[in-house]
Design an enzyme around this catalytic site. Structure first.
Site, short mmCIF file in Angstrom:
data_model
loop_
_atom_site.label_atom_id
_atom_site.label_comp_id
_atom_site.label_asym_id
_atom_site.label_seq_id
_atom_site.Cartn_x
_atom_site.Cartn_y
_atom_site.Cartn_z
N PRO A 1 0.79 -1.23 0.00
CA PRO A 1 0.00 0.00 0.00
C PRO A 1 0.82 1.28 0.00
O PRO A 1 1.84 1.39 0.69
CB PRO A 1 -0.83 -0.10 1.29
N ASN A 2 0.35 2.22 -0.79
CA ASN A 2 0.89 3.59 -0.89
C ASN A 2 2.22 3.69 -1.62
O ASN A 2 2.73 4.79 -1.82
CB ASN A 2 1.02 4.25 0.50
N ARG B 1 5.32 12.10 -2.71
CA ARG B 1 5.10 12.65 -1.36
C ARG B 1 6.18 12.14 -0.42
O ARG B 1 6.79 11.10 -0.68
CB ARG B 1 3.72 12.22 -0.82
N TYR C 1 11.36 8.72 1.92
CA TYR C 1 11.48 7.66 0.92
C TYR C 1 12.26 8.08 -0.32
O TYR C 1 12.40 7.30 -1.27
CB TYR C 1 10.10 7.13 0.54
N ASN D 1 7.61 -5.91 -1.09
CA ASN D 1 7.65 -4.86 -0.08
C ASN D 1 6.21 -4.76 0.44
O ASN D 1 5.37 -4.12 -0.20
CB ASN D 1 8.12 -3.53 -0.66
N ALA E 1 3.14 -1.02 4.85
CA ALA E 1 2.59 -0.99 6.22
C ALA E 1 2.08 -2.37 6.66
O ALA E 1 2.09 -2.68 7.87
CB ALA E 1 1.48 0.04 6.29
N GLU F 1 11.78 -10.34 1.31
CA GLU F 1 11.13 -9.11 1.78
C GLU F 1 12.09 -7.94 1.63
O GLU F 1 13.25 -8.05 2.02
CB GLU F 1 10.75 -9.29 3.26
N HIS G 1 12.65 -3.50 1.97
CA HIS G 1 12.17 -2.19 2.44
C HIS G 1 13.12 -1.11 1.99
O HIS G 1 14.35 -1.28 2.06
CB HIS G 1 12.07 -2.16 3.97
N SER H 1 13.37 1.92 3.45
CA SER H 1 13.97 2.50 4.66
C SER H 1 14.44 1.38 5.58
O SER H 1 14.04 0.22 5.41
CB SER H 1 12.92 3.37 5.38
N ARG I 1 13.59 3.20 12.68
CA ARG I 1 12.42 4.08 12.67
C ARG I 1 11.57 3.86 13.93
O ARG I 1 12.08 3.38 14.94
CB ARG I 1 11.63 3.85 11.37
N ARG J 1 7.50 -0.15 13.77
CA ARG J 1 8.00 -0.69 12.48
C ARG J 1 9.10 -1.74 12.68
O ARG J 1 9.59 -2.31 11.73
CB ARG J 1 8.55 0.44 11.60
O1 CA2 Z 1 10.67 1.30 3.97
C1 CA2 Z 1 9.78 0.70 3.37
O2 CA2 Z 1 9.91 0.24 2.23
C2 CA2 Z 1 8.41 0.52 4.04
O3 CA2 Z 1 7.91 -0.76 3.67
C3 CA2 Z 1 7.53 1.62 3.48
C4 CA2 Z 1 6.14 1.64 4.11
C5 CA2 Z 1 6.24 1.67 5.63
O4 CA2 Z 1 4.95 1.59 6.20
C6 CA2 Z 1 7.09 0.53 6.17
O5 CA2 Z 1 7.18 0.64 7.57
C7 CA2 Z 1 8.49 0.58 5.56
C8 CA2 Z 1 5.37 2.87 3.63
C9 CA2 Z 1 5.13 2.87 2.14
C10 CA2 Z 1 4.40 4.12 1.77
O6 CA2 Z 1 5.22 4.86 0.90
C11 CA2 Z 1 4.95 6.18 0.72
C12 CA2 Z 1 5.71 6.84 -0.21
C13 CA2 Z 1 5.52 8.15 -0.44
C14 CA2 Z 1 4.55 8.85 0.26
C15 CA2 Z 1 3.78 8.20 1.19
C16 CA2 Z 1 3.97 6.86 1.43
#
Ligand code: CA2
Length: 154
Positions: free
Chosen positions: A10-11, A18, A23, A74, A77, A98, A100, A102, A107, A111
């Site tokens: 998601p996202n 954003r 990111y 990935n 969330a 898996e 990520h 970040s 964090r 997480r």
């Molecule tokens: O670091 C990662 O790849 C995460 O999987 C990214 C997730 C976060 O919830 C994980 O804890 C770590 C968030 C992905 C959402 O990405 C966005 C990118 C730009 C703007 C808003 C969200």
């Protein structure tokens, strides 16, 4: 031809649009293009799937049996919340890596736990776009299409 499935949770479609301070500025399109090039170099097929919906991701993992040789995921969330995705990964024989962008361990505490990691072959976290590329290299090896696969073929 071997096939690798790349799942974005998601996202992740918002990447580069954003929150660049967390990111970075790379877009999902750029990441997919880079993995497409790696796939072409190694002569494997690649499929990309992005979804904001847990059930769709579960179904995609389930449908990979017999059609895919490795999965890079990935779970975003859902990494920290989804027993359903963990169970889907555990239920398939397909090797799952898996990734990520970040470093989830540097964090917020919520997480720090991944429900998926214990049932994945391994996890790569904290290298931005390179996390996907490193994960893809691992997937190539696990699919038998990486360097050692080529050596075996000789
Ligand atoms: O670091 C990662 O790849 C995460 O999987 C990214 C997730 C976060 O919830 C994980 O804890 C770590 C968030 C992905 C959402 O990405 C966005 C990118 C730009 C703007 C808003 C969200």
């Amino acid at each position: 031809m071997k096939k690798i499935l790349v799942i974005h949770g998601p996202n992740l479609n918002l990447l580069g649009k954003r929150e660049p301070e967390i990111y970075g500025t790379v877009t999902l399109k750029k990441i997919n293009e880079s993995l497409k090039k790696m796939a072409a170099t190694h002569r494997v097929a690649v499929e990309f799937f992005q979804s904001d919906h847990e059930g769709e991701i579960v179904s995609k993992i389930g449908a990979s049996v017999g059609t895919v040789d490795a999965i890079v995921i990935n779970p975003a969330a859902y990494t920290h919340t989804s027993v359903a995705i963990r169970d889907a990964v555990a239920a398939v024989k397909v090797p799952v890596i898996e990734v990520h962008l970040s470093n989830i361990y540097s964090r917020e505490p919520f997480r720090h736990e991944s429900l998926v990691a214990p049932v994945a072959v391994g996890q790569i976290s904290g290298f931005g776009q390179e996390s996907y590329e490193l994960g893809f290299l691992a997937a190539l090896e696990l699919a038998g299409a990486g360097k050692s696969g080529k050596r075996d073929a000789k």
